[in-house]
Structures are given as C-alpha cells and as structure tokens.
Design a protein around this motif. Structure first.
Motif, PDB file in Angstrom:
ATOM      1  N   GLN A  80       0.829  -1.206   0.000  1.00  0.00           N
ATOM      2  CA  GLN A  80       0.000   0.000   0.000  1.00  0.00           C
ATOM      3  C   GLN A  80       0.863   1.255   0.000  1.00  0.00           C
ATOM      4  O   GLN A  80       0.541   2.247  -0.640  1.00  0.00           O
ATOM      5  N   ALA A  81       1.985   1.183   0.717  1.00  0.00           N
ATOM      6  CA  ALA A  81       2.875   2.350   0.740  1.00  0.00           C
ATOM      7  C   ALA A  81       3.609   2.509  -0.588  1.00  0.00           C
ATOM      8  O   ALA A  81       3.711   3.624  -1.102  1.00  0.00           O
ATOM      9  N   ARG A  84       1.351   3.590  -3.188  1.00  0.00           N
ATOM     10  CA  ARG A  84       0.625   4.719  -2.595  1.00  0.00           C
ATOM     11  C   ARG A  84      -0.861   4.608  -2.868  1.00  0.00           C
ATOM     12  O   ARG A  84      -1.506   5.518  -3.367  1.00  0.00           O
ATOM     13  N   ASN A  85      -1.411   3.464  -2.506  1.00  0.00           N
ATOM     14  CA  ASN A  85      -2.836   3.242  -2.720  1.00  0.00           C
ATOM     15  C   ASN A  85      -3.340   2.330  -1.617  1.00  0.00           C
ATOM     16  O   ASN A  85      -2.980   1.161  -1.561  1.00  0.00           O
ATOM     17  N   PRO A  86      -4.174   2.870  -0.723  1.00  0.00           N
ATOM     18  CA  PRO A  86      -4.648   2.061   0.408  1.00  0.00           C
ATOM     19  C   PRO A  86      -5.620   0.970  -0.035  1.00  0.00           C
ATOM     20  O   PRO A  86      -6.048   0.167   0.789  1.00  0.00           O
ATOM     21  N   MET A 221       4.587   7.557   1.658  1.00  0.00           N
ATOM     22  CA  MET A 221       3.182   7.938   1.836  1.00  0.00           C
ATOM     23  C   MET A 221       2.959   9.403   1.478  1.00  0.00           C
ATOM     24  O   MET A 221       1.825   9.820   1.245  1.00  0.00           O
ATOM     25  N   ALA A 222       4.024  10.195   1.466  1.00  0.00           N
ATOM     26  CA  ALA A 222       3.889  11.618   1.164  1.00  0.00           C
ATOM     27  C   ALA A 222       3.989  11.895  -0.332  1.00  0.00           C
ATOM     28  O   ALA A 222       3.985  13.047  -0.749  1.00  0.00           O
ATOM     29  N   GLY A 223       4.073  10.845  -1.151  1.00  0.00           N
ATOM     30  CA  GLY A 223       4.163  11.059  -2.593  1.00  0.00           C
ATOM     31  C   GLY A 223       5.609  11.097  -3.058  1.00  0.00           C
ATOM     32  O   GLY A 223       6.514  11.388  -2.288  1.00  0.00           O
ATOM     33  N   SER A 333     -10.825   7.818   5.041  1.00  0.00           N
ATOM     34  CA  SER A 333      -9.676   7.077   5.557  1.00  0.00           C
ATOM     35  C   SER A 333      -9.132   6.123   4.513  1.00  0.00           C
ATOM     36  O   SER A 333      -8.026   5.642   4.601  1.00  0.00           O
ATOM     37  N   LEU A 334      -9.936   5.815   3.499  1.00  0.00           N
ATOM     38  CA  LEU A 334      -9.447   4.955   2.424  1.00  0.00           C
ATOM     39  C   LEU A 334      -8.928   5.784   1.260  1.00  0.00           C
ATOM     40  O   LEU A 334      -8.435   5.252   0.290  1.00  0.00           O
ATOM     41  N   GLY A 335      -9.092   7.089   1.357  1.00  0.00           N
ATOM     42  CA  GLY A 335      -8.573   7.940   0.303  1.00  0.00           C
ATOM     43  C   GLY A 335      -9.389   7.872  -0.975  1.00  0.00           C
ATOM     44  O   GLY A 335      -8.900   8.215  -2.035  1.00  0.00           O
TER      45      GLY A 335
END
Lengths: 338, 259
Positions: A80-81, A84-86, A221-223, A333-335
């Motif tokens: 996920q990290a 970058r997709n939860p 996680m910050a892109g 929270s799931l973006g």
C-alpha cells in the motif's frame, strides 16, 4: 500493543484447543509449556493422544496460520505504501494469481520433478514470474508510477485467472477442480513441521528489513516528489521493497494457497489503532494479521466439522463486509474521496 | 535556524520533455543569504527549474551546484540535508497527522535505525510553533485548508535544517495576511531562498533579486527596478503596466493597464 499480543496468545491457545478432538485450555497450555521447556516444566497428567495431537498437528498449524497472516499483513502494508494506494493488497500485483497458476500447472500436468515440494516451488516461481512481468509492463516507456503498477497488476491477475480456469476446465481429471479450488481459496490443512522453516525464516528476515527501512516507507506515503525532496531515492527503494514483498507473498501462497483480504484489511485497522508510522504499524500489523488468520482458520475447520472450509472463504466473508463498512463509515480514511 | 546559508549556481541548465524544452540554457546565481524571486507566466519553466535544485528532475544539460558541489553527483540524502523544498501540495491517500508530516523532515538526518531524539522532537515542536500549527498538530493533514497545508509543508522543510529553501508558489493558497507574514519570514529566515512567485508587487517588496522567465528562458535577472519594467512585462505577459514607487517603502509598484 500489549493488547494485541494478548489477543494473539488467546487466538493461538483457542486454536490449540479446538478441533476434531477438543482439549481443555488448561491441558493445552500445560502441554505447550511442557513441550517448550523440553519436558522440564509441568508434569504430564494428560492422555498421550492429546499431546500428539497438540504437538504434531495443532502447533504447526497454528504457527503456519500465524506466519502466513503476519506475512500477508506486513506485505499488504508495504505494498500500500509503495504503490501509494490504500486499496492495494498482495493480490493486486498479480503475485497471488501467478502463484496459483504455477500450482495449477503442476497439478494439471502431474509434474513431480522436484519431489514433495514441487507444488510449493511452482507456486513461488509462478508468483515471482507474474511479478516480473508486471514490473516490466509498468516500467515500459519511462518511470514506474504507482498507477501503472496497479493497472499492470490488475491486468496480469485477470489473464492468469483465465489461464487457471482454462487449465482446470480442459483437464481430464474430474477431481482437479476441487483441488484447485482449495488452492485458490487457501487453507492450512497441509501444515506440518517440515513445511515451517522457510516461511518462518522469510517472515523474520522480511519484517527485519522492512523495520530497518520503516522511516523511508513513511516518506513514500507523502508522494514521490515529497519523498525525493526529503532525501529518498524513490525508484530504487520502491524496486527493492517490491521484490521483498513479492517474495514474502509468493512463499505464503506456496504454503497455504491464496488467502484474500488479510493484506488489504489489516493495514487499515492498524492505522486506525496505532497510526500510519511504519515503525509502530509494521509490528502491529504482523501481530494482528497473525491473530486474524488463526481465528479464521479456527472458524474454517470447526463451523461445519468434520468438513473443513477453505480459510480464504472465511477471510473473504469477514473481510469483505468489514471493508464495505469501513468504506461507508469513513471513505476519507481509504482515500477514495477527498 | 543556525545553519549557514548556501550558495546556488545554476549553469546552462536545459530540461526537455519529449523533445520539447521546458527549461533552456538557464544560468543564474543565488549568493548565500539572498532571496531570489522567480517570476514568469504559467508554463514559463519556473517549477521545472526548481525541481532540478531539489533533485527531482535531472537536467539534460548543465549543472546545478550547491556550495560548489554538483547536486546530481551527490546522493538524494545529501541534497535533502541541504535543500528544503516547499512543494505546492502533497497527496493525501493516507491518514497522516500534521505532526507525522512535519516529522518526515528529519529523515535525511537520521541513520536507518536511529530513533527520534529529544533534539528531533524539539526541532519539530519549534517548527510547529513557528508556523502557528500547535492546535493542528494531531489533526489529519488532509482535513486542512490549502493555506494550512502550505504552512505544514514549510514547517517540514524547516526541520530539515536546510541551507537553502526552495519554494514553488508558496503564497498560492494564502490570504494577504499570511502572504505577508510568510514573505517577511523568508526574508528574516537567514538561509538562502529561491521562490517562484506570481504577485509582482510582493516580489518587488521582499526579494533581493528577481529572475523573469518566459518559454523556459531567463528574460531578465537583477534588482526589482531593473526587471519590472513596462517593456519587459509587455514582452513576457503581454500586458500594459505603469511603474511607480511605493509611497512608504520606495519599492517598485506595478500598476496594470494605466498607460
């Protein structure tokens, strides 16, 4: 964290008690203490059959379930990290379906070249092969972006599922479908001591590397642009973590089949409980993932005993609705919404 | 901040994407402690040029030197120890708190397994206080407004203890009060600053030097009164302006459309 460890221990103990022969908690605990201490602690006051059941069958099964759950949990969190997709999980990159296809090829054509572990090796190779192709697709024509990775993985999974179905449907062996189903839905029925060393070693090594890199995982996680500005060689790091999670997932599929939702759901619960910092979240997701799969296995083998359900059915029946609830409760929270 | 300001030299930098030049043969120098404002219309190449400084985009030609060292010959970590980049925004897929985001700025200074120390916590606290984010620090970053996010990203860059701050349109989401307070902060911060700006008057008021870009090239470079002239602004933006002096500060004041 202490609460999570307690939960894991309770799950493990119940996992030892329940089965075709049920054994009282006190007895199960005494047998474990006796076994762990090499016979020094706690005098045997139980039937020998109970000890054999616990030591030869249930302990390896509980350990296998725990190791697979922990591996899937940490792999899911890291995947996920890196993409970058939860909403990603170990299955999203095609590793799970590749492993299943590898196993099905072996079963379909009755290959036994590599002895008792042929099936496991084929699953592992299948997973890595699928991953390499996804990797290659995502890299073609420039940078490997999270979106390209996910899309390549989804496409790969679809193709592999089709190949698996094709192999099963064209098989002369009417039993194959049932055996393949058990593989693609996962289970810990094959647990035995000699199966454990590789997945246990892989989990310990994999988790250790991830923990060492936890600070860098946070930056992802910050892109990408932030991560670069904060000092991370993003592409190289993503590649390393990608191979690591693929190997870990491939090994779990090889020993237990494809078990869905663990790697997708557990990271979310952990982020709600301890936050997103990988230094705390990775150990937590390992413990919680282990507890979840032990409990799921317990349900799978006791709900319609003596018939055993594939554990993947249980994790999907629990995980799916939970995911939907999470989605409705807090889409942010799931973006999926901003 | 206690770090000495760094000198930045950009020499003959060209960046192309699919054959098209985004930045072409740009040469400029920012002396230690100077505040350089980068001006120009949208698409002039300001962001791309800044990306070559914080090691996001590798130039196809030319060299970017920090304190005399080629940033592309050094590691990403080394650059992050010296350059603090304040980006326009940050993706928010994950529920990071404001404090999480600010704390990320310490990464480049930490060995792999090194825990956060009191020193790190003190820097993070100070930076949060400086940007008046105390009441936000445990809130999710993604629930903040654009202006609040901008302050978080500045706080993150500050805990990097940079010798140069690189800012891409930092005043974008800010109201006039925060624009003024941010720019005066940058003037006083004591490190070298290079910032892409849109507001010509604010740039004239706060920057030591201005660099006007158009179509990837530097059109003018120098003191505000030499760069902000009716002829140059007509060439670059295609608008008529009148130049006056600010009644109090005496700085250049650009008034549009009053020829």
């Amino acid at each position: 964290m202490a609460g999570m460890v307690t939960l894991l221990l309770i799950c493990a103990l119940v996992g030892l008690m329940i089965g075709s022969v049920s054994i009282p908690a006190g007895t199960a605990a005494s047998i474990v203490v006796h076994w762990l201490s090499g016979g020094l602690l706690s005098t045997p006051d139980w039937r020998e059959a109970h000890e054999i059941i616990i030591v030869e069958t249930r302990i390896p099964r509980v350990i296998l379930a725990a190791v697979v759950g922990a591996s899937l949990g940490v792999s899911g969190m890291v995947i996920q990290a890196i993409v970058r997709n939860p909403l990603a999980g170990p299955s999203i990159l095609g590793v799970s379906s590749g492993a299943a296809t590898g196993a099905v090829v072996v079963m379909r054509f009755g290959l036994v070249a590599l002895g008792a572990f042929t099936l496991h090796i084929a699953a592992f190779v299948g997973g890595l092969a699928a991953l390499s192709i996804v990797f290659w697709i995502a890299r073609t024509g420039g940078q490997m972006t999270p979106t390209r990775l996910v899309l390549a993985g989804v496409a790969m999974s679809a193709v592999l599922s089709a190949i698996t179905s094709l192999l099963v449907l064209t098989s002369p062996d009417p039993q194959l479908a049932a055996r393949v189903l058990f593989w693609t839905l996962g289970g810990f029925g094959s647990a035995q001591w000699k199966l454990l060393p590789i997945p246990v070693a892989a989990l310990i090594l994999g988790l250790a590397i991830m923990l060492v890199q936890a600070r860098r995982l946070n930056l992802l996680m910050a892109g990408d642009e932030s991560a670069v500005a904060l000092g991370l060689d993003v592409e190289r790091f993503r590649r390393t973590m990608f191979v690591l999670t693929a190997a870990l997932t491939g090994i779990t599929v090889a020993v237990s089949g494809v078990i869905g939702f663990v790697g997708l759901i557990m990271p979310h619960i952990v982020r709600l409980l301890v936050g997103s910092d990988h230094r705390h979240a990775l150990p937590a997701v390992a413990i919680l993932g282990a507890s979840f799969t032990i409990a799921a296995d317990l349900v799978a083998r006791s709900i319609i005993a003596p018939i055993e359900l594939p554990v993947g059915i249980v994790t999907a029946l629990v995980g799916g609705p939970f995911f939907i609830w999470l989605l409705r409760r807090d889409a942010r929270s799931l973006g999926v919404v901003r | 901040m206690t770090t000495p300001p760094a000198g930045l030299e950009i020499t003959g930098v060209t960046v192309r994407a699919k054959g098209q030049p985004l930045v072409e043969d740009v040469t400029l120098e920012v002396r230690p402690g100077m505040f350089l404002g980068l001006l120009g219309p949208n698409g002039a190449g300001k962001s791309t040029l800044l990306r070559t400084v914080y090691r996001m985009t590798k130039p196809d030609a030319g060299v970017v030197r920090l304190n005399g060292e080629d940033v592309w010959q050094r590691s990403a970590t080394w650059v992050a120890q010296h350059v603090g980049a304040v980006l326009q925004d940050m993706p928010t897929e994950f529920p990071l708190t404001v404090r999480d985001v600010v704390a990320m700025g310490r990464s480049a200074h930490k060995a792999l397994l090194e825990p956060d120390t009191k020193h790190d916590a003190a820097l993070i606290d100070a930076s949060i206080t400086l940007q008046r984010l105390e009441n936000f620090q445990h809130r999710a970053f993604r629930t903040l407004s654009g202006g609040e996010r901008q302050r978080v990203l500045l706080a993150r860059a500050l805990v990097q203890q940079p010798q140069i701050l690189v800012l891409d349109e930092p005043t974008n989401h800010l109201d006039i009060r925060y624009q003024l307070s941010l720019l005066s902060f940058l003037r006083e911060v004591g490190v070298t600053v290079i910032a892409a700006l849109h507001d010509l008057n604010l740039a004239a008021m706060f920057c030591d030097q201005l660099c006007l870009m158009n179509n990837g090239r530097v059109v003018a470079l120098g003191e505000p009164e030499d760069v902000l002239t009716p002829a140059l602004l007509w060439d670059v933006y295609g608008v008529d302006v009148t130049i006056q002096n600010h009644p109090h500060s005496g700085k250049v004041l650009v008034l549009p459309g009053l020829t």
